[in-house]
Design an enzyme around this catalytic site. Structure first.
Site, short mmCIF file in Angstrom:
data_model
loop_
_atom_site.label_atom_id
_atom_site.label_comp_id
_atom_site.label_asym_id
_atom_site.label_seq_id
_atom_site.Cartn_x
_atom_site.Cartn_y
_atom_site.Cartn_z
N GLY A 239 0.75 -1.25 0.00
CA GLY A 239 0.00 0.00 0.00
C GLY A 239 0.78 1.28 0.00
N GLU A 273 3.80 -6.72 1.67
CA GLU A 273 3.31 -7.13 0.34
C GLU A 273 3.31 -5.93 -0.60
OE1 GLU A 273 -0.68 -8.46 1.15
OE2 GLU A 273 -0.05 -10.22 2.26
N GLY A 275 3.53 -3.62 -3.84
CA GLY A 275 3.41 -3.75 -5.29
C GLY A 275 3.91 -2.47 -5.92
N ARG A 276 3.06 -1.45 -5.87
CA ARG A 276 3.36 -0.17 -6.54
C ARG A 276 4.72 0.43 -6.14
NH1 ARG A 276 -1.12 3.08 -7.97
NH2 ARG A 276 -2.20 2.01 -6.30
N ARG A 312 -5.53 3.41 -15.89
CA ARG A 312 -5.59 4.17 -14.63
C ARG A 312 -6.20 5.57 -14.78
NH1 ARG A 312 -2.08 5.40 -11.57
NH2 ARG A 312 -3.12 4.69 -9.66
N TYR A 316 -9.51 5.68 -12.57
CA TYR A 316 -9.39 6.36 -11.26
C TYR A 316 -9.15 7.85 -11.41
CZ TYR A 316 -7.77 1.54 -10.31
OH TYR A 316 -7.61 0.18 -10.25
N CYS A 342 -12.96 4.26 -29.01
CA CYS A 342 -14.23 4.98 -29.18
C CYS A 342 -14.94 5.21 -27.86
CB CYS A 342 -15.11 4.20 -30.13
SG CYS A 342 -14.22 3.81 -31.62
N GLU A 343 -14.32 5.97 -26.97
CA GLU A 343 -14.93 6.34 -25.70
C GLU A 343 -14.33 7.67 -25.28
OE1 GLU A 343 -15.92 4.00 -22.60
OE2 GLU A 343 -15.72 2.07 -23.61
N TYR A 370 0.38 -1.65 -12.26
CA TYR A 370 -1.03 -1.64 -12.69
C TYR A 370 -1.19 -1.02 -14.07
CZ TYR A 370 -1.30 -2.64 -7.73
OH TYR A 370 -1.09 -3.20 -6.49
N1 LLP Z 1 -1.66 -7.01 -0.87
C1 LLP Z 1 -2.96 -7.12 -1.18
C2 LLP Z 1 -3.79 -8.11 -0.49
C3 LLP Z 1 -3.52 -6.26 -2.17
O1 LLP Z 1 -4.81 -6.37 -2.46
C4 LLP Z 1 -2.69 -5.33 -2.84
C5 LLP Z 1 -3.24 -4.44 -3.87
C6 LLP Z 1 -1.34 -5.28 -2.49
C7 LLP Z 1 -0.85 -6.13 -1.49
C8 LLP Z 1 -0.37 -4.34 -3.14
O2 LLP Z 1 -0.69 -3.01 -2.90
P1 LLP Z 1 0.30 -1.85 -3.39
O3 LLP Z 1 1.58 -1.98 -2.60
O4 LLP Z 1 0.54 -2.04 -4.83
O5 LLP Z 1 -0.43 -0.63 -3.09
N2 LLP Z 1 -5.21 -1.00 -9.65
C9 LLP Z 1 -5.06 0.00 -8.62
C10 LLP Z 1 -4.41 -0.57 -7.37
C11 LLP Z 1 -5.15 -1.77 -6.81
C12 LLP Z 1 -4.47 -2.39 -5.61
C13 LLP Z 1 -5.09 -3.70 -5.27
N3 LLP Z 1 -4.46 -4.40 -4.18
C14 LLP Z 1 -4.27 1.17 -9.17
O6 LLP Z 1 -3.91 1.14 -10.36
O7 LLP Z 1 -4.06 2.17 -8.49
#
Ligand code: LLP
Length: 414
Positions: A239, A273, A275-276, A312, A316, A342-343, A370
């Protein structure tokens, strides 16, 4: 050091200019920097040296097997949410013992495959799922390692679509239901309780919500200890946000310091965990200007990337910086940067001041997370190629799709 920077007035990824990449692999094309990825991972790992820790990269952010293999080589674990992601991690050489399986809808088949692979644990999201994992483990004569994903009901202060830790969200086990469910789990024959987990949302730019969530988890860990249930790892989820425009998320080390301080001298393994924050700023989407439409009210730059490549902005209202690969010195105009779909929602950027000519290359920045993973074939558009740069070398890590592939599995009626 930025891994995407201008040299000789041309935007480069590490040592390779983006115009060379476009010439060789075409556009639209995702371009990643290997060293940016490695630096981000090391920022986590080094901030955690003094603690028992495991970083489980959230595969959903960018699941290209080359990305996964770079991280696996650095010792990363993985957070998966489907059997598909499990297959990718294994194909990339990821260690199954460092995989956690999250998600509210694990199927019977997925649970079986994950048990077979010997993953580290299931982050269980409901009573129903707990019973299902126990039953399947029993059938397979296995003991399934489980962790409960607890919903700490804290406000992550982020976009409503990506906030997950409020009690109205579908995620996790309500905080008040967690203790009784842990007791139930501890009594189930084919389960072994190993951890506790939470994830409150994505693109968080402040530390306090993370701390609030962790404190609730620690509270519960203490109550579990009193009840004779020992927790071996505490998974604080992902997150942490990144800078797209002017956001000021804390640096990774500061975020880690705050959480580890909150952990005090507890002995549990701390898990993340992310991601981003690992991949978001390690990639750009490279695209070419197809047409310019100059009007009285608005100017449009129609580019060859679209919402199917990077959704994105449309989904969003997310802001991604857009830079010319070889900026011109001529006066700028204000553009809507749009795709050919076409949107009206098909835009990549609004009100951008750029000096553009048909055929110019532009880079949509911070597209490593993402981006490709949320792409689609809408309007029967083949998905983009992906390239990873490492120093002065460029590697094609995913071929551009072709149109024939897009309907090769469709069938005409007899
Ligand atoms: N762990 C779980 C259980 C999650 O659901 C997620 C992301 C993460 C870890 C990783 O979160 P991060 O570190 O990436 O914030 N598509 C959206 C973001 C959706 C996130 C979903 N869950 C975007 O493009 O902003």
């Amino acid at each position: 050091m930025s891994h995407f920077a201008y040299r000789n007035e041309t935007l480069h990824a590490e040592g390779v200019s983006l115009d060379r990449i476009a010439a060789q692999f075409g556009t639209p094309c995702y371009v990643y920097s290997r060293s940016a990825l490695e630096s981000a991972y090391r920022a986590y790992d080094e901030a955690l040296v003094h603690r028992d820790h495991l970083i489980c990269y959230a595969v959903k952010a960018n699941s290209n097997i080359a990305v996964l293999s770079v991280l696996a080589k650095l010792g990363s674990g993985f957070d998966i949410v489907s059997g598909g992601e499990l297959a990718r991690v294994l194909a990339a050489g990821g260690d199954p013992h460092k995989i956690v399986f999250s998600g509210v809808g694990k199927t019977v088949e997925e649970i079986r495959t994950a048990l077979d692979a010997g993953i580290l644990c299931f982050n269980v999201e409901s009573e129903d799922e707990l019973a299902r994992v126990n039953r399947i483990a029993g059938e397979m004569r296995r003991v399934a390692p489980v962790s409960l994903r607890v919903n700490p009901d804290v406000d992550a202060k982020t976009h409503p679509y990506i906030a997950t830790g409020l009690k109205d969200n579908k995620f996790g086990i309500p905080f008040s239901a967690a203790l009784p469910l842990y007791k139930q789990a501890a009594g189930m024959k084919h389960l072994r309780v190993v951890g506790i987990d939470c994830h409150i949302g994505s693109q968080l730019t402040e530390i306090p919500p993370f701390i609030a969530a962790l404190q609730k988890l620690l509270d519960l860990v203490d109550r579990l200890a009193t009840a004779g249930i020992e927790i071996l790892h505490i998974d604080v989820g992902g997150g942490l946000g990144i800078r797209y425009r002017d956001e000021t998320p804390p640096p990774i080390a500061e975020y880690i310091r705050a959480l580890t301080t909150c952990m005090g001298d507890r002995k549990q393994t701390i898990m993340f965990e992310p991601g981003r924050s690992l991949v978001g700023n390690t990639g750009v989407l490279l695209s070419r200007v197809e047409h310019l439409k100059h009007g009285a009210d608005r100017n449009f730059a129609v580019i060859d990337a679209a919402m199917n490549d990077l959704i994105r902005p449309a989904l969003y209202d997310a802001w991604h910086d857009i830079q010319a690969v070889a900026p011109r010195r001529t006066p700028t105009r204000r553009y809507e940067i749009v795709g050919p779909i076409c949107e009206s929602g098909d835009f990549l950027g609004r009100d951008r001041d750029l000096s553009l000519t048909e055929g110019d290359l532009i880079a949509i920045m911070s597209a490593g997370a993402y981006g490709m993973t949320m792409s689609s074939n809408y309007n029967t558009r083949p998905r983009a190629a992906e390239v990873m740069v490492s120093g002065n070398e460029m590697h094609l890590i995913r071929e551009r799709e072709n149109v024939a592939q897009l309907f090769s599995s469709e069938r005409l009626l007899p």
